[in-house]
Write a protein that holds these residues in place. Structure first.
Motif, PDB file in Angstrom:
ATOM      1  N   VAL A 100     -12.220  -3.626  12.447  1.00 19.61           N
ATOM      2  CA  VAL A 100     -11.017  -2.906  12.873  1.00 19.61           C
ATOM      3  C   VAL A 100     -11.097  -2.559  14.352  1.00 19.61           C
ATOM      4  O   VAL A 100     -12.126  -2.051  14.827  1.00 19.61           O
ATOM      5  CB  VAL A 100     -10.822  -1.611  12.047  1.00 19.61           C
ATOM      6  CG1 VAL A 100      -9.511  -0.929  12.422  1.00 19.61           C
ATOM      7  CG2 VAL A 100     -10.852  -1.913  10.547  1.00 19.61           C
ATOM      8  N   ALA A 105      -8.554   2.225  14.292  1.00 20.25           N
ATOM      9  CA  ALA A 105      -9.393   2.885  13.289  1.00 20.25           C
ATOM     10  C   ALA A 105      -9.328   4.401  13.442  1.00 20.25           C
ATOM     11  O   ALA A 105      -9.104   5.130  12.465  1.00 20.25           O
ATOM     12  CB  ALA A 105     -10.840   2.401  13.405  1.00 20.25           C
ATOM     13  N   TRP A 108      -5.301   5.754  13.426  1.00 21.66           N
ATOM     14  CA  TRP A 108      -4.389   5.530  12.304  1.00 21.66           C
ATOM     15  C   TRP A 108      -5.112   5.342  10.970  1.00 21.66           C
ATOM     16  O   TRP A 108      -4.795   6.002   9.987  1.00 21.66           O
ATOM     17  CB  TRP A 108      -3.511   4.308  12.589  1.00 21.66           C
ATOM     18  CG  TRP A 108      -2.331   4.169  11.673  1.00 21.66           C
ATOM     19  CD1 TRP A 108      -1.069   4.629  11.886  1.00 21.66           C
ATOM     20  CD2 TRP A 108      -2.307   3.522  10.383  1.00 21.66           C
ATOM     21  NE1 TRP A 108      -0.254   4.316  10.814  1.00 21.66           N
ATOM     22  CE2 TRP A 108      -0.993   3.634   9.879  1.00 21.66           C
ATOM     23  CE3 TRP A 108      -3.267   2.862   9.625  1.00 21.66           C
ATOM     24  CZ2 TRP A 108      -0.611   3.119   8.642  1.00 21.66           C
ATOM     25  CZ3 TRP A 108      -2.887   2.348   8.378  1.00 21.66           C
ATOM     26  CH2 TRP A 108      -1.582   2.475   7.905  1.00 21.66           C
ATOM     27  N   LEU A 109      -6.082   4.443  10.915  1.00 23.94           N
ATOM     28  CA  LEU A 109      -6.627   4.031   9.620  1.00 23.94           C
ATOM     29  C   LEU A 109      -7.530   5.061   8.962  1.00 23.94           C
ATOM     30  O   LEU A 109      -7.346   5.402   7.780  1.00 23.94           O
ATOM     31  CB  LEU A 109      -7.393   2.705   9.785  1.00 23.94           C
ATOM     32  CG  LEU A 109      -8.005   2.124   8.504  1.00 23.94           C
ATOM     33  CD1 LEU A 109      -6.933   1.815   7.473  1.00 23.94           C
ATOM     34  CD2 LEU A 109      -8.820   0.869   8.827  1.00 23.94           C
ATOM     35  N   ARG A 112      -6.394   7.875   6.763  1.00 29.42           N
ATOM     36  CA  ARG A 112      -5.684   7.464   5.554  1.00 29.42           C
ATOM     37  C   ARG A 112      -6.586   6.799   4.515  1.00 29.42           C
ATOM     38  O   ARG A 112      -6.136   6.514   3.402  1.00 29.42           O
ATOM     39  CB  ARG A 112      -4.563   6.490   5.919  1.00 29.42           C
ATOM     40  CG  ARG A 112      -3.428   7.108   6.728  1.00 29.42           C
ATOM     41  CD  ARG A 112      -2.470   6.027   7.223  1.00 29.42           C
ATOM     42  NE  ARG A 112      -1.229   6.569   7.747  1.00 29.42           N
ATOM     43  CZ  ARG A 112      -1.054   7.025   8.978  1.00 29.42           C
ATOM     44  NH1 ARG A 112      -2.090   7.001   9.840  1.00 29.42           N
ATOM     45  NH2 ARG A 112       0.106   7.493   9.371  1.00 29.42           N
ATOM     46  N   LEU A 113      -7.830   6.532   4.879  1.00 29.50           N
ATOM     47  CA  LEU A 113      -8.689   5.732   3.996  1.00 29.50           C
ATOM     48  C   LEU A 113      -8.985   6.402   2.664  1.00 29.50           C
ATOM     49  O   LEU A 113      -9.182   5.720   1.653  1.00 29.50           O
ATOM     50  CB  LEU A 113     -10.002   5.398   4.696  1.00 29.50           C
ATOM     51  CG  LEU A 113     -10.013   4.126   5.544  1.00 29.50           C
ATOM     52  CD1 LEU A 113     -11.418   3.803   5.987  1.00 29.50           C
ATOM     53  CD2 LEU A 113      -9.407   2.950   4.800  1.00 29.50           C
ATOM     54  N   ILE A 127     -16.122  -0.641   6.763  1.00 27.13           N
ATOM     55  CA  ILE A 127     -15.382  -0.769   8.014  1.00 27.13           C
ATOM     56  C   ILE A 127     -16.362  -0.878   9.176  1.00 27.13           C
ATOM     57  O   ILE A 127     -17.305  -0.101   9.285  1.00 27.13           O
ATOM     58  CB  ILE A 127     -14.476   0.456   8.248  1.00 27.13           C
ATOM     59  CG1 ILE A 127     -13.416   0.571   7.141  1.00 27.13           C
ATOM     60  CG2 ILE A 127     -13.817   0.394   9.620  1.00 27.13           C
ATOM     61  CD1 ILE A 127     -12.386  -0.524   7.159  1.00 27.13           C
ATOM     62  N   ILE A 145      -8.427  -6.159  11.528  1.00 28.42           N
ATOM     63  CA  ILE A 145      -7.202  -5.562  12.061  1.00 28.42           C
ATOM     64  C   ILE A 145      -7.335  -5.583  13.574  1.00 28.42           C
ATOM     65  O   ILE A 145      -8.291  -5.030  14.122  1.00 28.42           O
ATOM     66  CB  ILE A 145      -6.996  -4.132  11.551  1.00 28.42           C
ATOM     67  CG1 ILE A 145      -6.806  -4.141  10.034  1.00 28.42           C
ATOM     68  CG2 ILE A 145      -5.791  -3.486  12.233  1.00 28.42           C
ATOM     69  CD1 ILE A 145      -6.760  -2.756   9.404  1.00 28.42           C
ATOM     70  N   TYR A 262      -0.231  -4.091  15.919  1.00 29.50           N
ATOM     71  CA  TYR A 262      -1.447  -4.270  15.130  1.00 29.50           C
ATOM     72  C   TYR A 262      -1.148  -5.170  13.934  1.00 29.50           C
ATOM     73  O   TYR A 262      -0.093  -5.047  13.294  1.00 29.50           O
ATOM     74  CB  TYR A 262      -1.992  -2.919  14.676  1.00 29.50           C
ATOM     75  CG  TYR A 262      -2.512  -2.105  15.831  1.00 29.50           C
ATOM     76  CD1 TYR A 262      -3.776  -2.344  16.373  1.00 29.50           C
ATOM     77  CD2 TYR A 262      -1.727  -1.110  16.420  1.00 29.50           C
ATOM     78  CE1 TYR A 262      -4.243  -1.618  17.450  1.00 29.50           C
ATOM     79  CE2 TYR A 262      -2.188  -0.377  17.507  1.00 29.50           C
ATOM     80  CZ  TYR A 262      -3.446  -0.634  18.011  1.00 29.50           C
ATOM     81  OH  TYR A 262      -3.913   0.078  19.089  1.00 29.50           O
ATOM     82  N   ILE A 283      -2.127  -1.442   2.740  1.00 30.81           N
ATOM     83  CA  ILE A 283      -1.930  -1.146   4.161  1.00 30.81           C
ATOM     84  C   ILE A 283      -0.536  -1.556   4.623  1.00 30.81           C
ATOM     85  O   ILE A 283       0.044  -0.912   5.510  1.00 30.81           O
ATOM     86  CB  ILE A 283      -3.030  -1.798   5.027  1.00 30.81           C
ATOM     87  CG1 ILE A 283      -3.074  -1.108   6.399  1.00 30.81           C
ATOM     88  CG2 ILE A 283      -2.817  -3.302   5.174  1.00 30.81           C
ATOM     89  CD1 ILE A 283      -4.282  -1.463   7.221  1.00 30.81           C
ATOM     90  N   GLU A 286       1.554   1.409   3.505  1.00 33.31           N
ATOM     91  CA  GLU A 286       1.298   2.561   4.355  1.00 33.31           C
ATOM     92  C   GLU A 286       1.918   2.403   5.738  1.00 33.31           C
ATOM     93  O   GLU A 286       2.486   3.343   6.282  1.00 33.31           O
ATOM     94  CB  GLU A 286      -0.207   2.796   4.484  1.00 33.31           C
ATOM     95  CG  GLU A 286      -0.857   3.410   3.274  1.00 33.31           C
ATOM     96  CD  GLU A 286      -0.359   4.824   3.022  1.00 33.31           C
ATOM     97  OE1 GLU A 286      -0.352   5.635   3.966  1.00 33.31           O
ATOM     98  OE2 GLU A 286       0.021   5.099   1.876  1.00 33.31           O
ATOM     99  N   SER A 287       1.808   1.202   6.295  1.00 33.49           N
ATOM    100  CA  SER A 287       2.350   0.994   7.649  1.00 33.49           C
ATOM    101  C   SER A 287       3.869   1.034   7.645  1.00 33.49           C
ATOM    102  O   SER A 287       4.493   1.459   8.623  1.00 33.49           O
ATOM    103  CB  SER A 287       1.855  -0.331   8.230  1.00 33.49           C
ATOM    104  OG  SER A 287       2.283  -1.434   7.450  1.00 33.49           O
TER     105      SER A 287
END
Length: 291
Positions: A100, A105, A108-109, A112-113, A127, A145, A262, A283, A286-287
């Motif tokens: 990522v 990472a 944003w990511l 939310r993981l 990750i 990503i 992204y 994802i 989510e996006s």
């Protein structure tokens, strides 16, 4: 080739060598000597009548035949491992390795993981972060990503989060900026993508001054320097919303420019595992909520 003639041990060595990108690292994983790895690969190449690697000064370079064989072999070995786990009574957990972009990472990511992990306990998500330069095949990843225009040779890609960019700086510097032309008096921090600042000034309707500030390959580092008052950075605003909300960074002008977004990517020849499919669907959903 008859099934009885399939060189299983040599194929396993080949899979590890491809994933590690090095006979030395493959030998360490397999707990054998480098010579043993080299011997197994040579036997396999002789058996198939083709070269699987080109030996170059920079390391192993897979041939077209090697790239064709690897994803099929990796998928098959993963399937065997999952079946053996079921037979031995262990919970069927599928490993998913994703590289990522560091900015994505952190911005944003990662927050939310937990939602993904709670919804999919059957996926062991690993990750690793990078500065947007990633080789899925060589690094042994399932997916990556990254930021860009969606076109990477040998990879499929689905769009995720848009990332319009705008100047961000410390609040103290923003007090000296009333119009875009005032940026000519500031240190403009740069990424390795040289067209970003000229693109923003064009969108703002202002001539671009000489851009001579430091060049960094990390938006995180650019944001840190900007927050410390070292200059103005052109950054994807959505990825630094927390720093803006906390008052460490501010956006002096509303003009934004889009130079990419992204994407979730994976090797085109890589068969989609259940874990890959589940992460992809999660994802994308989510996006879409974030837009």
């Amino acid at each position: 080739m008859d099934r009885a003639d399939i060189p299983l041990n040599a194929l396993r060595v080949f899979e590890v060598a491809m994933r590690q990108g090095s006979f030395t690292r493959a030998a360490e994983e397999l707990r054998v000597t480098q010579a043993a790895v080299s011997h197994q690969i040579a036997r396999l190449e002789d058996r198939l009548g083709v070269a699987l690697f080109l030996r170059a000064s920079g390391g192993l370079v897979p041939t077209d035949e090697g790239r064709l064989l690897y994803p099929v072999l990796e998928h098959g070995l993963d399937g065997i491992a999952r079946t053996l786990s079921r037979i031995t009574g262990r919970r069927d957990v599928e490993l998913l390795k994703i590289g990522v972009n560091t900015t994505f990472a952190l911005g944003w990511l990662l927050p939310r993981l937990a939602a993904f992990e709670n919804a999919h306990p059957e996926v062991d998500l690993r990750i690793s972060t990078n500065n947007n330069r990633v080789d899925i095949l060589r690094e042994g990843l399932d997916m990556a990503i990254r930021f860009g225009n969606g076109s990477w040779t040998g990879n499929d890609a689905v769009p995720l989060v848009a990332a319009p960019m705008a100047p961000l700086c410390a609040p103290s510097l923003a007090l000296r900026l009333s119009e875009p032309a005032d940026l000519a008096q500031m240190v403009l921090l740069r990424s390795y993508r040289s067209a970003e600042w000229p693109g923003w000034f064009e969108a703002a309707g202002t001539p671009c001054p000489p851009v001579t500030g430091p060049v960094l390959d990390s938006s995180i580092a650019l944001a840190q320097l900007a927050a410390e008052g070292a200059g103005v950075a052109l950054l994807p605003v959505a990825m630094f919303a927390r720093q803006v909300a906390e008052g460490r960074l501010t956006q002096p002008f509303g003009t934004t420019v889009s130079v990419g977004r992204y994407y979730l990517t994976w090797h085109s020849d890589r068969p989609q595992t259940n874990a890959m499919a589940r992460f992809r669907q999660w994802i994308i959903t989510e996006s879409s909520r974030a837009t």
